[in-house]
Design a protein around this motif. Structure first.
Motif, mmCIF file in Angstrom:
data_model
loop_
_atom_site.group_PDB
_atom_site.id
_atom_site.type_symbol
_atom_site.label_atom_id
_atom_site.label_comp_id
_atom_site.label_asym_id
_atom_site.label_seq_id
_atom_site.Cartn_x
_atom_site.Cartn_y
_atom_site.Cartn_z
ATOM 1 N N TYR A 254 49.820 20.281 24.761
ATOM 2 C CA TYR A 254 48.723 21.004 25.415
ATOM 3 C C TYR A 254 48.136 20.174 26.556
ATOM 4 O O TYR A 254 47.835 18.993 26.395
ATOM 5 N N PHE A 255 48.009 20.764 27.710
ATOM 6 C CA PHE A 255 47.223 20.222 28.822
ATOM 7 C C PHE A 255 46.428 21.391 29.390
ATOM 8 O O PHE A 255 46.967 22.512 29.466
ATOM 9 N N PRO A 256 45.191 21.169 29.800
ATOM 10 C CA PRO A 256 44.384 22.298 30.299
ATOM 11 C C PRO A 256 44.990 22.958 31.534
ATOM 12 O O PRO A 256 44.751 24.137 31.783
ATOM 13 N N PHE A 257 45.772 22.210 32.298
ATOM 14 C CA PHE A 257 46.231 22.710 33.607
ATOM 15 C C PHE A 257 47.632 23.309 33.574
ATOM 16 O O PHE A 257 48.149 23.743 34.607
ATOM 17 N N THR A 258 48.295 23.289 32.421
ATOM 18 C CA THR A 258 49.632 23.907 32.335
ATOM 19 C C THR A 258 49.705 24.825 31.113
ATOM 20 O O THR A 258 49.081 24.558 30.087
ATOM 21 N N GLU A 259 50.494 25.869 31.248
ATOM 22 C CA GLU A 259 50.681 26.801 30.134
ATOM 23 C C GLU A 259 52.001 27.530 30.320
ATOM 24 O O GLU A 259 52.148 28.246 31.306
ATOM 25 N N PRO A 260 53.011 27.362 29.468
ATOM 26 C CA PRO A 260 53.010 26.440 28.349
ATOM 27 C C PRO A 260 53.135 24.981 28.807
ATOM 28 O O PRO A 260 53.537 24.704 29.936
ATOM 29 N N SER A 261 52.808 24.068 27.894
ATOM 30 C CA SER A 261 52.889 22.635 28.202
ATOM 31 C C SER A 261 53.883 21.970 27.253
ATOM 32 O O SER A 261 54.145 22.479 26.159
ATOM 33 N N SER A 262 54.378 20.841 27.724
ATOM 34 C CA SER A 262 55.395 20.176 26.908
ATOM 35 C C SER A 262 55.346 18.669 27.135
ATOM 36 O O SER A 262 54.923 18.198 28.196
ATOM 37 N N GLU A 263 55.771 17.946 26.127
ATOM 38 C CA GLU A 263 55.989 16.520 26.315
ATOM 39 C C GLU A 263 57.490 16.281 26.262
ATOM 40 O O GLU A 263 58.202 16.969 25.528
ATOM 41 N N VAL A 264 57.956 15.346 27.095
ATOM 42 C CA VAL A 264 59.401 15.131 27.179
ATOM 43 C C VAL A 264 59.749 13.756 26.625
ATOM 44 O O VAL A 264 59.123 12.746 26.979
ATOM 45 N N ASP A 265 60.753 13.726 25.763
ATOM 46 C CA ASP A 265 61.289 12.468 25.250
ATOM 47 C C ASP A 265 62.695 12.281 25.817
ATOM 48 O O ASP A 265 63.398 13.264 26.065
ATOM 49 N N VAL A 266 63.082 11.025 26.010
ATOM 50 C CA VAL A 266 64.481 10.763 26.374
ATOM 51 C C VAL A 266 65.150 10.056 25.198
ATOM 52 O O VAL A 266 64.490 9.342 24.435
ATOM 53 N N SER A 267 66.454 10.256 25.089
ATOM 54 C CA SER A 267 67.172 9.578 24.000
ATOM 55 C C SER A 267 67.138 8.074 24.266
ATOM 56 O O SER A 267 67.234 7.629 25.399
ATOM 57 N N CYS A 268 66.955 7.315 23.206
ATOM 58 C CA CYS A 268 66.793 5.859 23.345
ATOM 59 C C CYS A 268 68.115 5.244 23.819
ATOM 60 O O CYS A 268 69.143 5.371 23.148
ATOM 61 N N ASN A 269 68.063 4.609 24.991
ATOM 62 C CA ASN A 269 69.319 4.055 25.511
ATOM 63 C C ASN A 269 69.598 2.639 24.986
ATOM 64 O O ASN A 269 70.544 2.000 25.406
ATOM 65 N N ILE A 270 68.751 2.195 24.053
ATOM 66 C CA ILE A 270 69.034 0.906 23.399
ATOM 67 C C ILE A 270 69.943 1.157 22.186
ATOM 68 O O ILE A 270 70.982 0.527 22.039
ATOM 69 N N CYS A 271 69.532 2.109 21.335
ATOM 70 C CA CYS A 271 70.295 2.346 20.099
ATOM 71 C C CYS A 271 71.132 3.624 20.167
ATOM 72 O O CYS A 271 71.837 3.944 19.217
ATOM 73 N N HIS A 272 71.026 4.341 21.292
ATOM 74 C CA HIS A 272 71.744 5.609 21.488
ATOM 75 C C HIS A 272 71.506 6.578 20.337
ATOM 76 O O HIS A 272 72.440 7.190 19.811
ATOM 77 N N GLY A 273 70.258 6.671 19.926
ATOM 78 C CA GLY A 273 69.876 7.697 18.955
ATOM 79 C C GLY A 273 69.915 7.236 17.503
ATOM 80 O O GLY A 273 69.468 7.955 16.611
ATOM 81 N N LYS A 274 70.440 6.029 17.258
ATOM 82 C CA LYS A 274 70.574 5.591 15.859
ATOM 83 C C LYS A 274 69.223 5.206 15.266
ATOM 84 O O LYS A 274 69.023 5.279 14.065
ATOM 85 N N GLY A 275 68.313 4.770 16.153
ATOM 86 C CA GLY A 275 66.997 4.312 15.672
ATOM 87 C C GLY A 275 66.907 2.798 15.740
ATOM 88 O O GLY A 275 67.720 2.093 15.148
ATOM 89 N N CYS A 276 65.922 2.302 16.512
ATOM 90 C CA CYS A 276 65.730 0.847 16.611
ATOM 91 C C CYS A 276 64.226 0.584 16.719
ATOM 92 O O CYS A 276 63.422 1.522 16.693
ATOM 93 N N ASN A 277 63.841 -0.696 16.893
ATOM 94 C CA ASN A 277 62.396 -0.934 16.918
ATOM 95 C C ASN A 277 61.749 -0.524 18.238
ATOM 96 O O ASN A 277 60.547 -0.327 18.308
ATOM 97 N N ILE A 278 62.553 -0.338 19.298
ATOM 98 C CA ILE A 278 61.988 0.137 20.568
ATOM 99 C C ILE A 278 61.568 1.611 20.429
ATOM 100 O O ILE A 278 60.490 2.007 20.846
ATOM 101 N N CYS A 279 62.432 2.409 19.805
ATOM 102 C CA CYS A 279 62.097 3.841 19.639
ATOM 103 C C CYS A 279 61.463 4.094 18.269
ATOM 104 O O CYS A 279 61.335 5.245 17.853
ATOM 105 N N LYS A 280 61.091 3.037 17.607
ATOM 106 C CA LYS A 280 60.468 3.093 16.270
ATOM 107 C C LYS A 280 61.283 3.941 15.301
ATOM 108 O O LYS A 280 60.755 4.765 14.533
#
Ligand code: DAH
Length: 350
Positions: A254-280
């Motif tokens: 949610y943002f007051p100035f956009t509708e619909p609103s979205s947050e964007v994530d990128v796939s972690c390029n350290i672990c390539h999606g496996k999960g690491c401490n950078i992407c928690k």
């Protein structure tokens, strides 16, 4: 008439003097020149006396005097160059092949590097670059962006007010979204623009928050702009910025100035999606907020929301730099510690 011995003796005296002659400074050289070759100089006087030499000795003394004069002139010239080069600090044996004193190049600040990369990418997509004032009015930062009058961001907790208490307070902008408003007010349609800049929030300084940071805003307004265009623009940007294998994930927000609103994530390029401490451990990293420009926002700036639509996005430059180089403390960006800044020497593109 001067006799043979006297003349020979006088010439030898000057030769001896010349052999002994040593000059340190330019002034010493000039004094020696005047003493030997000046109007009343010793060698000049010998030439005068030459008139009184007996004719049968003229040939011998003529040659001796000319040689003496030549030698004196050459020596004076040599001493002049040496004294000159001593003055400029170089020695006679100056080694021209020696390496010079290196000129130390600085490096660009990581936030500047990221900003330039973003600008270069969006310029390729045909976006203009716009800047707006850092000291803004409430209307451009909040009002025109559909923030209701009692929104917490207007509270003294988050915003630095320069002058409060009247209808349109002056404040330090808390985001670059206000530059969107200035673009919509002034630019002809269609608008395709990015707005990088510095923003301010009344936050306690810590590893994860700072009262000064940088954002880059994006805005595209035209006829028939859809959410699919937004997603595609962001995907293209992410591929350029983080590499072609990077994936994106859009989460509703949610943002007051956009509708619909979205947050964007990128796939972690350290672990390539496996999960690491950078992407928690999630395999994803949040990089920006975005959405379709709310019709109220278009109308506030005099744009017909029935005819035009658009998308907007905003990202934090420090955050992008943190992900790119795994910087773990926001404060590094502002402390001017050379050990930190030097780390980016090789990342600086000329
Ligand atoms: N202004 C928002 C912030 O500071 C970021 C943002 C989100 C900008 C969505 C936008 C947008 O243009 O559409 O957190």
């Amino acid at each position: 008439m001067i006799n043979y011995c006297e003349m020979k003796e006088e010439i030898e005296k000057v030769i001896a003097e010349l052999n002994e002659l040593k000059c340190k400074t330019q002034k010493d050289v000039e004094d020696a020149r005047v003493r030997l070759l000046g109007k009343k100089g010793e060698i000049t006087q010998l030439f005068d006396e030459f008139r009184n030499v007996a004719p049968d000795m003229k040939k011998e003394f003529g040659k001796a005097l000319n040689d003496l004069k030549k030698e004196a002139m050459a020596k004076i010239e040599e001493m002049k160059t040496n004294a000159e080069s001593t003055k400029s600090g170089a020695s006679k044996n100056f080694d021209l092949t020696m390496p010079g004193v290196p000129y130390e190049l600085g490096s660009r600040h990581p936030v500047s590097i990221v900003r330039q990369e973003i600008v270069d990418i969006f310029r390729k997509f045909g976006y203009d670059v716009a800047e707006g004032p850092e000291i803004e009015d409430d209307y451009h930062v909040f009002g025109a962006l559909n923030f209701p009058p009692n929104h917490p961001a207007r509270d003294m907790q988050d915003t630095f007010f320069v002058s409060a208490g009247h209808e349109d307070p002056i404040l330090l902008r808390t985001h670059t979204s206000c530059v969107q408003v200035r673009c919509m007010e002034t630019m002809p349609l269609p608008i395709r623009v990015i707005c990088p800049g510095r923003v301010f929030r009344n936050e306690a300084i810590s590893a994860r928050a700072h009262c000064i940071f940088h954002q880059c805003e994006g805005l595209y307004i035209d006829e028939h702009v859809t959410f699919a265009d937004l997603r595609q623009a962001i995907l293209l940007f992410v591929h350029e910025m983080f590499g072609p294998d990077t994936q994106i994930r859009m989460r509703p927000s949610y943002f007051p100035f956009t509708e619909p609103s979205s947050e964007v994530d990128v796939s972690c390029n350290i672990c390539h999606g496996k999960g690491c401490n950078i992407c928690k451990g999630t395999g994803w990293l949040e990089i920006l907020g975005c959405g379709m420009v709310d019709p109220n926002v278009l109308e506030a700036s005099g744009i017909d929301s029935k005819k035009y639509s658009g998308f907007a996005f905003g990202m934090g430059l420090e955050r992008i730099a943190m992900l790119k180089w795994q910087v773990n403390d926001l404060r590094h960006y502002f402390e001017n510690d050379m050990r930190f800044l030097k780390e980016f020497d090789s990342a600086t593109e000329v």
